[in-house]
Design an enzyme around this catalytic site. Sequence first.
Site, PDB file in Angstrom:
ATOM      1  N   GLY A 134      -3.303   4.015  -1.830  1.00  0.00           N
ATOM      2  CA  GLY A 134      -3.799   2.558  -1.234  1.00  0.00           C
ATOM      3  C   GLY A 134      -2.959   1.619  -1.949  1.00  0.00           C
ATOM      4  O   GLY A 134      -3.587   0.654  -2.543  1.00  0.00           O
ATOM      5  N   GLU A 250       7.722   7.102  -7.767  1.00  0.00           N
ATOM      6  CA  GLU A 250       7.704   7.254  -6.332  1.00  0.00           C
ATOM      7  C   GLU A 250       8.997   7.612  -5.658  1.00  0.00           C
ATOM      8  O   GLU A 250       9.329   8.554  -4.913  1.00  0.00           O
ATOM      9  CB  GLU A 250       7.012   6.537  -5.325  1.00  0.00           C
ATOM     10  CG  GLU A 250       6.840   6.708  -4.053  1.00  0.00           C
ATOM     11  CD  GLU A 250       6.222   5.490  -3.135  1.00  0.00           C
ATOM     12  OE1 GLU A 250       5.917   6.027  -1.960  1.00  0.00           O
ATOM     13  OE2 GLU A 250       6.070   4.872  -3.424  1.00  0.00           O
TER      14      GLU A 250
END
Length: 401
Positions: A134, A250
């Site tokens: 999120g 990531e």
Amino acid sequence: MADFGGADLDAFRADARAWLDENFPKALGADTEAQQLAAQSPAKPTGDFAVWKERMAQKGWGAPTWPKAYGGGGLSAAEARVLAEEMTRIGAVNPIAGMGISMFGPTLLEYGNEEQKQRHIPPIVRGEIRWCQGFSEPGAGSDLAGLQTKAVDAGDHYIVSGQKIWTSGAQWADWCFCLVRTDNTKKHEGISFLLIDMKSPGVEARPIRLIAGNSPFCETFFTEVKVPKENLVGPLNGGWTIAKRLLQFERNGMGNRQNGPAPAAVHEIAKEYLDTDATGRLADRDLRARICEHEMENRLVQLTARRIAVEAKGNQGPSAATSIMKNASMKAGQDRQELLLEVYGHQGLGWEGEGFRPEELTTVRSWLSSKAFSIFGGSAEIQNNIISKRILGLPELTQSR
């Protein structure tokens, strides 16, 4: 065990090979793409893949370098590379995947308290829960620090309200690692890192249908969601530092995707579909040159990723160099899809129906999906800004994600 070669590493290779030969279902090795899809699928695994996942979870090798105290494999970086090589040898894909493994887990190991690690890391290692991210909002994409989803102190808990977008897999996720605003007077220093149970009242995920025909992304709405304060990772208003570290993990995953054998080279596919000259080369000189350039660049990406892994000290994890690898690997991926679409010709334009091979039916979908490569995980422009500031030492022109 020390992170270097020698007799100890040779002994580990022999042990790993023996364990894999005994525990990896041989039938799975015939289709690594099916394994990769099963690892990412929200559906409960079945058959041989379920057996493989259970065995890897018990061994801890789904997260090979994570501490054994939390269910990980406890391997050194060198041992993990050997394990990956041995898995590739037999066509074995890591059955435990997702954001918990690639992004959130490594971050929590660095910033979480002991209670949070004991609660969340073991289920990730076993592949029992799914996580979503999120971060981005409709008004805070590249300028991530401009986010407005707020968490209001309500005693022993926070009340979270706001909207996130591009939350991959939110419709299937059990938990969300989320950036929230806890101080409106400061931009970067007013952000906190909060863990939100996706089953909490007030959480709604709405899938976004994409041009490629799938819906991996969602809009996620938080309407007065009650979140216990024990779910705050790191200090209050200290979420920006944690977020930057997670984004390195990531981008490291995006720039170093080596999960199973590499796909067929473009030139091999091209020779099956296009005319060749008397020497066996592609007759189209221009296309031949572009394929050659792509495959050289792709090889450079692979070698650079390997060099970075070797040069990394211990288990310190990724650095700002992940921005270089993210941009380079994503461009190589986009170039591959452009070339494949050209090589397949009209056979690559099929959407469904008879008259097409399975790989042909995925061509145009993959080509459409590849357009997002240079946007998600931080756009190419944002990565260039990080490279200029943190690697080259140049002045920063914009706030970077």
